[in-house]
Enzyme design. Structure first.
Site, PDB file in Angstrom:
ATOM      1  N   ARG A   7     126.006  -3.513  75.258  1.00  0.00           N
ATOM      2  CA  ARG A   7     124.764  -3.415  77.101  1.00  0.00           C
ATOM      3  C   ARG A   7     123.919  -4.340  76.744  1.00  0.00           C
ATOM      4  NH1 ARG A   7     124.186   3.413  77.541  1.00  0.00           N
ATOM      5  NH2 ARG A   7     125.784   3.506  78.412  1.00  0.00           N
ATOM      6  N   TYR A  34     128.557  -2.676  84.637  1.00  0.00           N
ATOM      7  CA  TYR A  34     129.450  -2.002  83.091  1.00  0.00           C
ATOM      8  C   TYR A  34     128.363  -1.908  82.677  1.00  0.00           C
ATOM      9  CZ  TYR A  34     129.873  -7.865  82.580  1.00  0.00           C
ATOM     10  OH  TYR A  34     130.307  -8.955  81.888  1.00  0.00           O
ATOM     11  N   GLU A  35     129.417  -1.184  81.372  1.00  0.00           N
ATOM     12  CA  GLU A  35     128.578  -0.720  80.251  1.00  0.00           C
ATOM     13  C   GLU A  35     127.661   0.398  80.513  1.00  0.00           C
ATOM     14  OE1 GLU A  35     130.254  -1.578  78.211  1.00  0.00           O
ATOM     15  OE2 GLU A  35     130.645  -3.883  79.198  1.00  0.00           O
ATOM     16  N   GLY A  36     128.404   1.087  81.300  1.00  0.00           N
ATOM     17  CA  GLY A  36     126.964   1.702  82.283  1.00  0.00           C
ATOM     18  C   GLY A  36     125.999   1.350  82.980  1.00  0.00           C
ATOM     19  N   GLN A  75     121.330   3.453  82.340  1.00  0.00           N
ATOM     20  CA  GLN A  75     120.566   3.421  81.692  1.00  0.00           C
ATOM     21  C   GLN A  75     119.199   3.287  81.725  1.00  0.00           C
ATOM     22  OE1 GLN A  75     121.988   1.049  79.335  1.00  0.00           O
ATOM     23  NE2 GLN A  75     124.063   1.438  79.985  1.00  0.00           N
TER      24      GLN A  75
END
Lengths: 592, 592
Positions: B294, B434-436, B441
C-alpha cells in the site's frame, strides 16, 4: 460487455417539465410536444442501444487501419453508418431544402447525447459532417450549398475540419498551409494538417475537407487565414464525382482512445480548394464550426459519464462484496451488493447528480442556440457565447472525472479492457483536449467573453439567476435546499468576476491565473441553477399529483445531493482565484 | 520519447535538511550521511534514466505474451532485470545474512520512487518480490527463510501475492481456494486466482507465489484463511530446482496500462504449498505484504506524477504557442513558449507543489516504518498504520490527477501514444485500484484506524502538528504563509474527526459517507505539514547563507503555492463530511 439505455425519461422531464419547450416562442418549438419528442427520442434510443453501443468495443479493439492510402474502419461501422444516415439522423436540424428535417437544435442535441454515449468514435463521423455542413450553410455561396449540402445531409459525403499543423494548434496565426489563387477562381492548397478526425475512411463516397490556409500576400498572423472547401474527389457540374483531388492521408495516429475514429495526418499537395466565406476571414467562418464543435465536445463529456455511470450502477447492484454495516441487505447471499456501501453511494451520487444537472445545462444551452439562430435573439446569442467555454471545459473535465469514478466502482475489473470501463475514460479524455484544450476555453471565457460588450453577457447571466431567485423567494420547499445554496454559489461567482474586474486591467495575470477555477466555478453555478429549476419542476409535478411520484422524489434527492456536496466547491474556486497571480507566477521559468 | 531525470537534489533536501536522517536515533540511520545517500541516489538515478526509462514505452507497446504456458516479457526487460539484480538494488533493505544490504527502508523508498517513475511495470517484478520476501522474513520458519530469502534477495527467484478470486477481491472471506493438508505437512492448493501481477514470466528461474487459501474444516469467512508458499518449481533439499509444481498461468489480462507487467490468471491444480505463519491467520501474514504494498502504491502515484511533470515541463518550455499577455518573452521567435501562460503555470505549480509535498510525506512515512521496525517504536507503528491508507489513497488519486494535468499541457499530442504522456496516466490509474481500492482505504481509515486504541493514533498525529506549530510560533517568516494555513487545515481535520465521533457511533453511515473526503482532507493536512517543515528548513538554509539560494527560494515559492491554492480544499472536504449520511444515502438502491 457494457450496455446502454437511453435516458429518454430524463430528457423528457428536462424538455417539458423544466424548459417547457413547446410553449417557447422559438420558431419550430411549437411542434415539440411530449408525444413528438418522445417518438423521436425513443427511436434514437433504440438505435443507440441496439446498433451503436454493441459496436463501441469493436471500434476500440480493431481501430482504423491505413493500407495503400485507404482507411478501413472497424467491422460493422459502414453498415451502421448507412442505417443512421438512412434514418435521417444526421440531418435532423438541417434545412428541408437540403434534405434535412429542420428540427430545432435542442432535439438534435438530445439525440447526439445518446449516439455519443453509445459510440463516441462512430458518432464523430456524423458530428463533423454536421459541423462542416453548418459552416457551408452559414458562409457558403448558393452554388456551394447546392453542391454540397444535400449530399452531406444524407451523409453520402462526410465532412472534416482542418486547423492544426504540426507546429501550431491553439496559435493558428503561425499556420503555414498555403492557398495559391488560380485563374479560374479556385486555389491550390499545399501543406500538412494533423489530428484530422474522420480525415479518411471507407464509409462515404466523398469527404469534404474544410481547410484553413494562408493566401500569399495576405496579412500576417491569424488575420491572414482563409477557409477553403477541399473535396477528396472533385465534384463535376452535374454533381457526380470526378478525379481524386491532391489530398491524402499520410498516417493514422495511435491514440489513447476513440480508436474507431480515424485521426489522420492529411497532406495537401496542390489540392484544389474553393474559398468559403471571405478572404482572410477564415477564422470567422471556422468559428461557426468551432462553436458547434465545442458545445458538442461538452456533450461528449456528459455522454461518456452517462454510459459509464449506467454500467457502474449495474455492477454495484450485481457484485456481492462485504456487508452493509447497518445490517445485511442480502442475508441469504454470501454478501451484500456493492451499492449498500456508503462510499459506493457517494460515488454513484456524484455521478448521477452531475449527469442530470449537466444534461439540463446542455439542453438549456441548446435552447439558447435555437433562440439565437432561429429566433435571431441577440441576448440569447450573447449568453450562449459566454457559456460555450463553460459547457465545453466544465462538462468535459467533470465528465471525465465521472468516468474515472465509474471505472473505480469495478475495482480491478475496471482496469481490464474486456469490461469496457477503461474505454469510457480513454474516449472521454479527448474531449478535454480537442476543439480548444480546456485551458484555452478558460482563457476564452475570462480573457474575452467575460468583458465582451462591457460585461453585458455575464450580467445577463446573473440576471437570470437573480430573476429565478426572486420568482421563487416565497417558496419554502425550495428555500433551504436549493435557493440558499444557489444564492451563495452565485455570490461566489460574482465575487470572482469582481476580483477580475478590479485586478485584471492592471494585472492581466491576476485574472488569467484564476481562469481555470473561474470556468469551474461558473460551471457549478450553472448546474446549481439547473438543479434549482429542476427541483421547482419536480415540486410542481408532485403537488399536481403526478402518477410518477418516484421519479420526482428521486430527482429532488439527487438535486439536494448536488447542492449539499458538490456546489460548495465554488468557495474553494473563489479562494484560489482571490489568491491572485502571485502564487502562480512566483517562479521564473528557469526555476521550475 | 519521454525522458527521466532522478530528483536527487530534492531527495537529499528532504532526507537531510528536513528529516535530518543521520541524526535520528533509528538503527542504521547514523550511516545515512549526505555523501552516502548521495552516492546511492545518484547511482540509482543513473540506472533509472539510462536503463529503465528507455524500456518504459517498449513495455507499453509490446506488452507480455503468453504462448504454450510461457510468458514472454517485453524486449530488454530480462537484461535490465539482471542488471538491477546484480547491482543489489532489489535487496537494499533486506538483512545481510540473506544477501541484502540491510539499509533503512527510507533509502529503499527513495530508490523505489525513481525506479517506479522510470518504469512502473518493470519495477513491479522486483516490488512484489520484495514484498513476498518481507512476508517470509516476518512469518517464515528458519528453514523457509533459508530456502527462499537469498534467492529472492538476489532476484534469482521472484515473488507474487495471490489474494483475488473471480468472485471476490475486497471481501476475501468469500474465498474458495482450498488447501488440503498432506501427510508430510505440506498442502495441496486448488483454486483460481486472478489479477496476479508478475504471476508468470521469463525473467527468473523460479517464482514464489504467496497464496491465500482455506484449509477445510476451518472457521468460516476471513478467519479461516491461511497463507501458503507455492513455488513454481519445487525446491529440493539442496536448494536446486525440481519438478514443475501444479500451478500455471491460464491467461494474461488485457489491461488499460502497465502492459509490461504480466497480470495473470493463476490456476492452482493440487499444487504443493507450505503454510506460512499460523493456520487461519493468513490475513495477518498477508498484511505484512499488504501494508508494504500500500505504501508502495502511494509511492507509484507520486512517481508517475513526477515523470509526467518532468516531461510536461520540458514541453512547456519548448513548445512555442501564443504570446505572454504582459509582453513577448521570445520576441525573435514566432511565439512564446507555453510556460509564459498563467494557466500553464497553474497546472505546473499544481503538479510541482503536490509532488514535492508528497515526496516529503512519503519519506517521512518511510522514516516511521523504520522507527517502528528497526527501533521497535510502537507510537511510530501506530502513526504509520493510521497514515498508510492516506499515503495509498491520497497520493494515488492526486498522483493520477497530476498525470492528467501533465498530459493536458501537451494539447493534442498528449493524446497520441507516441508522445508517451498517455502511458503515464494509464499506468498511474492502477495504483488507485490495486492493493485495496481507494474507497477501501477510506473505509480502513475511518472505519478502523481512526478509532483504533481509543483514537490514540490520530491524537498522536494532531500532537505532531501542534508541537510543530508551537515550536515555531514565534517565527514571523513562517507564520502567515505556512503556520496559519496549516493551523486552519488541521482545525478542519479535527472538526471532521469530531463530527465522526459525535455521529459515527449512532449512525455509522454518517462517518462512512464522509470517509473518502476525510482521506483527502487528511492527505492535504499531511502535505501542509510537510510544506511547513520544508519551509522551515529552507528558511534555515537561507539564513545560514547557503550557496544554493535559488533552490531554497524556489522551494519556498512552491510551498506558498500549495498553502494558498491547494490546502484550502480542506474546507470543502469538511463541508461535504458535515453534510452527513442523508444526502448520500437518501435514495433506495432501486431508485437510482
Amino acid at each position: 460487455m457494457p450496455s446502454y439505455t437511453a435516458p429518454t425519461r430524463d430528457m423528457q422531464f428536462i424538455l417539458h417539465d423544466v424548459l417547457d419547450v413547446s410553449e417557447q416562442d422559438i420558431p419550430g418549438y411549437a411542434e415539440l410536444d411530449r408525444d413528438f419528442t418522445s417518438a423521436v427520442l425513443e427511436e434514437a434510443g433504440k438505435i443507440s442501444s441496439e446498433v451503436l453501443s454493441p459496436l463501441n468495443p469493436v471500434g476500440d479493439t480493431e481501430g482504423c487501419v491505413l493500407e495503400n492510402g485507404v482507411v478501413r474502419t472497424p467491422t460493422g461501422f459502414k453498415a451502421a453508418f448507412d442505417q443512421v444516415c438512412e434514418g435521417g439522423w444526421t440531418a435532423l436540424d438541417l434545412p428541408e431544402e437540403y434534405g434535412g428535417q429542420d428540427m430545432p437544435y435542442i432535439l438534435g442535441t438530445a439525440v447526439a447525447e445518446m449516439f455519443s454515449a453509445a459510440n463516441q468514435a462512430f458518432t464523430m463521423y456524423q458530428g463533423l459532417t454536421h459541423a462542416a455542413a453548418s459552416a457551408i450553410l452559414a458562409h457558403g455561396t448558393d452554388q456551394q450549398k447546392e453542391t454540397y449540402l444535400s449530399k452531406m445531409a444524407a451523409c453520402e459525403w462526410t465532412g472534416t475540419m482542418n486547423l492544426t499543423e504540426p507546429h501550431c494548434g491553439t496559435d493558428l496565426g503561425m499556420m503555414r498551409t498555403r492557398a495559391e489563387p488560380q485563374d479560374d477562381g479556385s486555389f491550390k492548397i499545399t501543406g500538412q494538417k494533423i489530428f484530422i478526425s474522420s480525415g479518411e475512411h471507407d464509409m462515404a463516397d466523398n469527404i469534404i475537407h474544410l481547410v484553413l490556409a494562408r493566401i500569399p500576400g495576405g496579412p500576417e498572423g491569424i488575420k491572414g487565414v482563409s477557409l477553403f472547401i477541399v473535396p477528396k474527389f472533385m465534384v463535376k457540374e452535374d454533381g457526380s464525382l470526378g478525379d481524386r483531388n491532391g489530398v491524402s492521408c499520410g498516417k493514422i495516429e495511435e491514440k489513447m482512445g476513440i480508436h474507431g475514429n480515424s485521426t489522420c495526418v492529411m497532406n495537401y499537395d496542390g489540392a484544389t480548394g474553393y474559398l468559403l466565406g471571405q478572404e482572410h476571414k477564415g477564422m470567422r467562418a471556422m468559428f461557426t464550426m468551432m462553436n458547434e464543435a465545442r458545445i458538442g465536445a461538452g456533450m461528449q463529456g456528459l455522454a461518456q459519464a452517462e454510459i459509464a455511470y449506467q454500467n457502474a450502477l449495474t455492477y454495484a447492484r450485481d457484485r456481492l462484496q462485504g456487508r452493509d454495516v447497518t445490517g445485511a441487505k442480502n442475508p441469504d447471499g454470501p454478501a451484500d451488493p456493492l451499492i449498500v456501501h456508503p462510499d459506493i453511494r457517494r460515488s454513484l451520487m456524484d455521478q448521477k447528480s452531475f449527469i442530470e444537472g449537466a444534461r439540463a445545462f446542455m439542453l438549456w444551452g441548446a435552447e439558447l442556440v435555437d433562440r439565437s439562430h432561429r429566433g435571431n435573439d441577440a441576448a440569447a446569442e450573447g449568453l450562449i457565447s459566454l457559456m460555450t467555454p463553460v459547457i465545453k471545459g466544465f462538462l468535459t473535465d467533470e465528465g471525465y472525472d465521472m468516468t474515472v469514478l465509474a471505472q473505480q466502482v469495478y475495482g480491478g475489473h475496471g482496469y481490464i479492457e474486456e469490461w469496457g470501463m477503461s474505454q469510457f475514460t480513454r474516449d472521454a479524455r479527448i474531449a478535454m483536449i480537442y476543439e480548444g484544450a480546456n485551458g484555452v476555453q478558460a482563457l476564452d471565457l475570462v480573457g474575452r467573453k467575460l468583458a465582451q460588450d462591457s460585461g453585458k453577457h455575464v450580467m445577463a447571466f446573473f440576471e437570470v439567476v437573480k430573476t429565478f431567485l426572486k420568482e421563487n423567494e416565497g417558496d419554502e420547499a425550495l428555500k433551504k435546499d436549493f435557493l440558499d445554496p444557489l444564492k451563495a454559489a452565485s455570490k461566489d461567482l460574482q465575487a470572482a468576476a469582481t476580483f477580475f474586474m478590479q485586478n485584471g486591467m492592471k494585472t492581466p495575470n491576476a485574472a488569467l491565473a484564476g481562469s481555470y477555477d473561474f470556468m469551474h466555478l461558473f460551471g457549478h453555478v450553472c448546474l446549481g441553477l439547473m438543479w434549482a429549476r429542476m427541483a421547482r419542476a419536480a415540486h410542481a409535478a408532485l403537488e399536481a399529483g403526478t402518477p410518477d411520484e418516484a421519479f420526482y422524489k428521486t430527482k429532488l434527492a439527487t438535486g439536494r445531493f448536488y447542492m449539499k456536496r458538490r456546489l460548495p466547491a465554488t468557495a474553494l474556486h473563489l479562494a484560489r482565484i482571490e489568491s491572485g497571480a502571485e502564487p502562480v507566477m512566483a517562479l521564473d521559468a528557469e526555476a521550475f
